[in-house]
Scaffold this active site. Sequence first.
Site, mmCIF file in Angstrom:
data_model
loop_
_atom_site.group_PDB
_atom_site.id
_atom_site.type_symbol
_atom_site.label_atom_id
_atom_site.label_comp_id
_atom_site.label_asym_id
_atom_site.label_seq_id
_atom_site.Cartn_x
_atom_site.Cartn_y
_atom_site.Cartn_z
ATOM 1 C CD GLU A 204 -37.410 -6.605 3.054
ATOM 2 O OE1 GLU A 204 -36.888 -5.676 3.717
ATOM 3 O OE2 GLU A 204 -38.320 -6.413 2.227
ATOM 4 C CG ASP A 280 -40.830 -1.916 3.064
ATOM 5 O OD1 ASP A 280 -40.364 -1.145 2.188
ATOM 6 O OD2 ASP A 280 -40.448 -1.884 4.253
HETATM 7 O O1 AHR Z 1 -33.662 -3.993 2.862
HETATM 8 C C1 AHR Z 1 -33.868 -2.611 2.920
HETATM 9 C C2 AHR Z 1 -35.342 -2.278 2.943
HETATM 10 O O2 AHR Z 1 -35.916 -2.689 4.144
HETATM 11 C C3 AHR Z 1 -36.211 -2.941 1.929
HETATM 12 O O3 AHR Z 1 -36.125 -2.398 0.634
HETATM 13 C C4 AHR Z 1 -37.564 -2.705 2.500
HETATM 14 O O4 AHR Z 1 -38.494 -3.668 2.086
HETATM 15 C C5 AHR Z 1 -37.334 -2.725 3.989
HETATM 16 O O5 AHR Z 1 -37.887 -1.582 4.583
#
Ligand code: AHR
Length: 480
Positions: A204, A280
């Site tokens: 994340e 996300d």
């Molecule tokens: O960590 C990379 C990305 O960042 C994740 O998959 C996403 O949730 C966020 O936009």
Amino acid sequence: SQACDIYAAGGTPCVAAHSTTRALYASYNGSLYQVRRSSDNATQNIGLLSAGGYANAAAQDSFCARTTCVITVIYDQSGRGNHLTQAPPGGFSGPAAGGYDNLAVATAAPTMVGGHKAYGVFVAPGTGYRNNNTNGIARGDQPEGMYAVFDGTHYNAGCCFDYGNAETNSRDNGNGTMEAIYFGNIKVWGYGTGNGPWVMADLENGLFSGANPGYNAGNPTVSHRYLTAIVKGEPNHWSIRAGNAQSGNLSTYYNGARPNAAGYNPMKKEGAIILGIGGDNSNSSAGTFYEGVMTTGYPTDATENAVQASIVAAGYTTAARPSGTPAAGTSISLRATTACCTGRYVRHQNDQAVTSVITSASSSLDKNDATWIVRNGLAYSACVSFESKNYPGSYLRHSNYQLYRNANDGSALFANDATFCPQPGLNGQGLSWASFNFPNRLLRHYNNIVYIGSEGGSNTFDSATSWADDVSWVVASPWA
Ligand code: AHR
Ligand code: AHR
């Protein structure tokens, strides 16, 4: 024994096991996945040829004959009910109704496994699966392991082709709220040597290729056609491993403490499961998934090495192209098969792709316009691109779902728009051609104009009337 039998013997049993190609327990004899066809929206479960064995792809082929199927459910073989279904909107919305992501087209990733035909999960941008209400998946800083088998030649630089642990509300809940395997060549966060693609961990707000945000020298570009990719994590310790799913051993790209960045130790895993998207619901990534599992507990390298041996023994090999697929370098013409139009061929005219009646008496210009040289797909070599005979360097490509003859500008978008994947003709004649980046859309003529249509979709050229005929094309001798 199969992958999940090996993890169980190692004391780190699977708590999720997903595959559209085979059983991941020697005793599993349930359904692998469910498909839905566009002709009548009926669904069918696809199971195994035998307990512990391979997918019954013939059941899919007969259910999906003359139409297009999508994969609606990827069943969890672990018994915990951690099935994957169409991902809902979150921080980002998907392209399907209600902001959901698209479902994968069931025929878009043909493969062989153990000498049997099977289909993987083809993630075009916009496609995603998720389960936000799981059972037994690691939470907080609990230990877990994951492996997946991907097509190492199908990837992109969009965020984020992931499989693994993510947020239960489909939103970015901060550093450390996910722990998933990532595969692709995005360089926004971490990366390794070469130009990618890389296996990394999506933790994340960061894809990590090793201890450092950004570059880590221990993480190589890796693009085996069948790729085993591993991420595992436990308190202040995690690892990335990968190898060729067709032969040999795993290599360890990282094994050490949590990243040199705030917020990842301890982890705050939430225990949802994602496939083909970011935590996300970022959904601009591409890739192909054949199988993968999540465990409870931190698997030993020895357990994973045994799992890798079992994957190699399963015997993934590439599927032959459908019979009648012209070889690269061949000049062809593409003839319509709908009763109205059997004398019509795909040709370019004023840069648009249309169908025209072509006969031996046609002008040399018309004959040349209706002749295409088959090339290995610009975006994916198992598929094809059609280069114009009389405009070298120009290809048949779609834009706003309509087909044109345009010069190759070298962009990834052009390569995607100009790549088409053959399948047996839906009406039993010739071949049908799926768009590589919109795999639910097939090359289709409508009012003598050429589009990529989706059966029964919202555009006039998606009309279900004479669908199977309009999308089936005979590969004919070249007019020029
Ligand atoms: O960590 C990379 C990305 O960042 C994740 O998959 C996403 O949730 C966020 O936009
Ligand atoms: O044809 C659909 C999309 O339309 C293409 O991918 C893109 O070139 C255009 O925006």
